[in-house]
Design an enzyme around this catalytic site. Structure first.
Site, PDB file in Angstrom:
ATOM      1  N   GLY A  44      27.296 -39.217 -15.830  1.00  0.00           N
ATOM      2  CA  GLY A  44      28.441 -39.165 -16.569  1.00  0.00           C
ATOM      3  C   GLY A  44      29.170 -40.524 -17.349  1.00  0.00           C
ATOM      4  O   GLY A  44      29.281 -40.499 -18.375  1.00  0.00           O
ATOM      5  N   GLU A  98      31.814 -46.413 -13.464  1.00  0.00           N
ATOM      6  CA  GLU A  98      32.281 -45.054 -13.591  1.00  0.00           C
ATOM      7  C   GLU A  98      32.952 -44.484 -14.151  1.00  0.00           C
ATOM      8  O   GLU A  98      33.874 -44.325 -14.965  1.00  0.00           O
ATOM      9  CB  GLU A  98      32.951 -44.567 -12.045  1.00  0.00           C
ATOM     10  CG  GLU A  98      33.485 -42.839 -11.059  1.00  0.00           C
ATOM     11  CD  GLU A  98      32.018 -42.118 -10.998  1.00  0.00           C
ATOM     12  OE1 GLU A  98      31.342 -42.067 -12.090  1.00  0.00           O
ATOM     13  OE2 GLU A  98      31.319 -41.775 -10.234  1.00  0.00           O
ATOM     14  N   ASP A  99      32.441 -42.503 -14.776  1.00  0.00           N
ATOM     15  CA  ASP A  99      33.209 -41.584 -15.655  1.00  0.00           C
ATOM     16  C   ASP A  99      34.707 -41.881 -15.133  1.00  0.00           C
ATOM     17  O   ASP A  99      35.611 -41.828 -16.231  1.00  0.00           O
ATOM     18  CB  ASP A  99      32.519 -40.533 -16.292  1.00  0.00           C
ATOM     19  CG  ASP A  99      31.973 -39.938 -14.810  1.00  0.00           C
ATOM     20  OD1 ASP A  99      32.552 -40.524 -14.173  1.00  0.00           O
ATOM     21  OD2 ASP A  99      30.783 -39.369 -14.923  1.00  0.00           O
ATOM     22  N   ASP A 102      38.034 -38.551  -9.262  1.00  0.00           N
ATOM     23  CA  ASP A 102      38.362 -37.627  -9.272  1.00  0.00           C
ATOM     24  C   ASP A 102      38.393 -37.066  -7.352  1.00  0.00           C
ATOM     25  O   ASP A 102      40.028 -37.202  -7.700  1.00  0.00           O
ATOM     26  CB  ASP A 102      37.868 -35.845  -9.787  1.00  0.00           C
ATOM     27  CG  ASP A 102      38.296 -34.880  -9.468  1.00  0.00           C
ATOM     28  OD1 ASP A 102      38.891 -34.612  -9.178  1.00  0.00           O
ATOM     29  OD2 ASP A 102      37.396 -34.267  -9.534  1.00  0.00           O
ATOM     30  N   GLY A 104      37.472 -38.737  -4.989  1.00  0.00           N
ATOM     31  CA  GLY A 104      37.646 -40.095  -4.420  1.00  0.00           C
ATOM     32  C   GLY A 104      36.137 -40.046  -3.415  1.00  0.00           C
ATOM     33  O   GLY A 104      35.209 -41.129  -3.029  1.00  0.00           O
ATOM     34  N   LYS A 130      41.697 -39.389 -11.895  1.00  0.00           N
ATOM     35  CA  LYS A 130      42.941 -37.704 -11.690  1.00  0.00           C
ATOM     36  C   LYS A 130      43.294 -37.734 -10.564  1.00  0.00           C
ATOM     37  O   LYS A 130      42.657 -37.238  -9.799  1.00  0.00           O
ATOM     38  CB  LYS A 130      41.791 -37.295 -12.304  1.00  0.00           C
ATOM     39  CG  LYS A 130      42.217 -35.677 -12.042  1.00  0.00           C
ATOM     40  CD  LYS A 130      41.321 -34.208 -11.938  1.00  0.00           C
ATOM     41  CE  LYS A 130      39.721 -34.475 -13.137  1.00  0.00           C
ATOM     42  NZ  LYS A 130      39.325 -33.109 -13.520  1.00  0.00           N
ATOM     43  N   ASP A 158      30.211 -33.626 -18.326  1.00  0.00           N
ATOM     44  CA  ASP A 158      29.922 -32.436 -18.282  1.00  0.00           C
ATOM     45  C   ASP A 158      30.603 -31.140 -17.776  1.00  0.00           C
ATOM     46  O   ASP A 158      31.096 -31.350 -17.037  1.00  0.00           O
ATOM     47  CB  ASP A 158      28.553 -33.190 -17.753  1.00  0.00           C
ATOM     48  CG  ASP A 158      28.566 -31.939 -16.451  1.00  0.00           C
ATOM     49  OD1 ASP A 158      28.956 -32.993 -16.283  1.00  0.00           O
ATOM     50  OD2 ASP A 158      27.449 -31.504 -16.110  1.00  0.00           O
ATOM     51  N   ARG A 164      28.285 -33.189 -22.797  1.00  0.00           N
ATOM     52  CA  ARG A 164      28.377 -34.665 -22.257  1.00  0.00           C
ATOM     53  C   ARG A 164      27.822 -35.171 -23.460  1.00  0.00           C
ATOM     54  O   ARG A 164      28.358 -36.341 -23.901  1.00  0.00           O
ATOM     55  CB  ARG A 164      26.775 -35.139 -21.518  1.00  0.00           C
ATOM     56  CG  ARG A 164      26.561 -34.686 -20.135  1.00  0.00           C
ATOM     57  CD  ARG A 164      26.087 -36.068 -19.228  1.00  0.00           C
ATOM     58  NE  ARG A 164      25.089 -35.216 -18.097  1.00  0.00           N
ATOM     59  CZ  ARG A 164      26.063 -35.116 -16.618  1.00  0.00           C
ATOM     60  NH1 ARG A 164      27.663 -35.701 -17.086  1.00  0.00           N
ATOM     61  NH2 ARG A 164      25.575 -34.051 -16.345  1.00  0.00           N
TER      62      ARG A 164
HETATM   63  P1  IMP Z   1      34.812 -36.900  -7.451  1.00  0.00           P
HETATM   64  O1  IMP Z   1      35.608 -35.512  -6.757  1.00  0.00           O
HETATM   65  O2  IMP Z   1      35.307 -38.233  -7.060  1.00  0.00           O
HETATM   66  O3  IMP Z   1      33.810 -37.458  -6.216  1.00  0.00           O
HETATM   67  O4  IMP Z   1      34.090 -37.194  -8.465  1.00  0.00           O
HETATM   68  C1  IMP Z   1      32.564 -36.996  -8.329  1.00  0.00           C
HETATM   69  C2  IMP Z   1      32.186 -36.446  -9.819  1.00  0.00           C
HETATM   70  O5  IMP Z   1      32.356 -35.973 -10.325  1.00  0.00           O
HETATM   71  C3  IMP Z   1      32.700 -37.353 -11.214  1.00  0.00           C
HETATM   72  O6  IMP Z   1      32.117 -39.044 -11.212  1.00  0.00           O
HETATM   73  C4  IMP Z   1      32.737 -36.749 -12.285  1.00  0.00           C
HETATM   74  O7  IMP Z   1      30.364 -37.521 -12.765  1.00  0.00           O
HETATM   75  C5  IMP Z   1      31.813 -35.527 -11.452  1.00  0.00           C
HETATM   76  N1  IMP Z   1      33.628 -34.923 -12.656  1.00  0.00           N
HETATM   77  C6  IMP Z   1      34.869 -34.830 -12.013  1.00  0.00           C
HETATM   78  N2  IMP Z   1      36.257 -34.477 -12.325  1.00  0.00           N
HETATM   79  C7  IMP Z   1      34.549 -34.479 -13.476  1.00  0.00           C
HETATM   80  C8  IMP Z   1      36.314 -33.324 -14.463  1.00  0.00           C
HETATM   81  O8  IMP Z   1      36.981 -33.372 -15.098  1.00  0.00           O
HETATM   82  N3  IMP Z   1      34.604 -33.089 -15.411  1.00  0.00           N
HETATM   83  C9  IMP Z   1      33.326 -33.087 -15.618  1.00  0.00           C
HETATM   84  N4  IMP Z   1      33.149 -33.915 -14.178  1.00  0.00           N
HETATM   85  C10 IMP Z   1      34.119 -34.560 -13.684  1.00  0.00           C
HETATM   86 MG    MG Z   2      30.080 -39.753 -12.235  1.00  0.00          MG
END
Ligand code: IMP
Ligand code: MG
Length: 174
Positions: A44, A98-99, A102, A104, A130, A158, A164
């Protein structure tokens, strides 16, 4: 018949561009004389890292790291490194790019992994935060935008590997 989800723009390419410029200024102040290693988290972050790096006009290096969840049958949230950073990062100033943060889990896993490789410093730049879905605390040193709890696509993000390439960040409605 499969209904196509509807896309609504949350952050336009112009808003993203302004945020990238602001982040580049903040990052330049700290890293201009440190030859930092920017490490993007696949997949991402590839668009954000490409734009961010081209807004920085001092020596730096770029690498990527891959991380993803294990398949079914393991505890939820268990992560693994799918593509190791192809560089010795010991004594380097590392900025993880990082993109979106979410829950974490992914970001904190990668930070912990890289932190074990003796970098001189380790910080995080995320385009999006987020916070409503956070389960693990993550310190974001450089942040673009705080976003609502919607599923976002575009600018690297994505949905099932689609969207993307979109230049704006949109949310999906089904
Ligand atoms: P985490 O939940 O913080 O571990 O996020 C893991 C990964 O999920 C992120 O780095 C994104 O690549 C992907 N992700 C989280 N939220 C979204 C979203 O709203 N759209 C697309 N990808 C997401
Ligand atoms: Mg990511």
């Amino acid at each position: 018949m499969n209904a196509q989800p509807e896309l609504t723009i949350l952050l336009s390419r112009d808003e993203i561009k302004m945020a990238v410029s602001r982040l580049a200024e903040e990052i330049s102040r700290e890293y201009h004389d440190k030859n930092p290693l920017l490490i993007g988290i696949l997949t991402g972050a590839f668009v954000f890292l490409a734009d961010l790096a081209r807004s920085l006009d001092f020596p730096l290096e770029i690498a990527f790291i891959g991380a993803s969840s294990y398949g079914e049958g393991t505890r939820p949230g268990a992560l693994k490194i799918t593509a190791e950073v192809p560089r010795d990062i010991a004594a380097r100033h590392v900025l993880v790019v990082e993109d979106i943060v979410d829950t974490g889990h992914c970001t904190s896993f990668v930070l912990e992994h890289l932190g074990g490789m003796s970098p001189a410093s380790l910080k995080l730049c995320s385009l999006l935060d987020k916070p409503q879905r956070r389960q693990e605390q993550v310190k974001i040193d450089y942040l673009g935008f705080t976003v609502p709890d919607k599923f976002l696509v575009g600018y690297g993000l994505d949905w099932n590997q689609k969207y993307r390439y979109l230049p704006d960040i949109c949310y999906l409605e089904f």
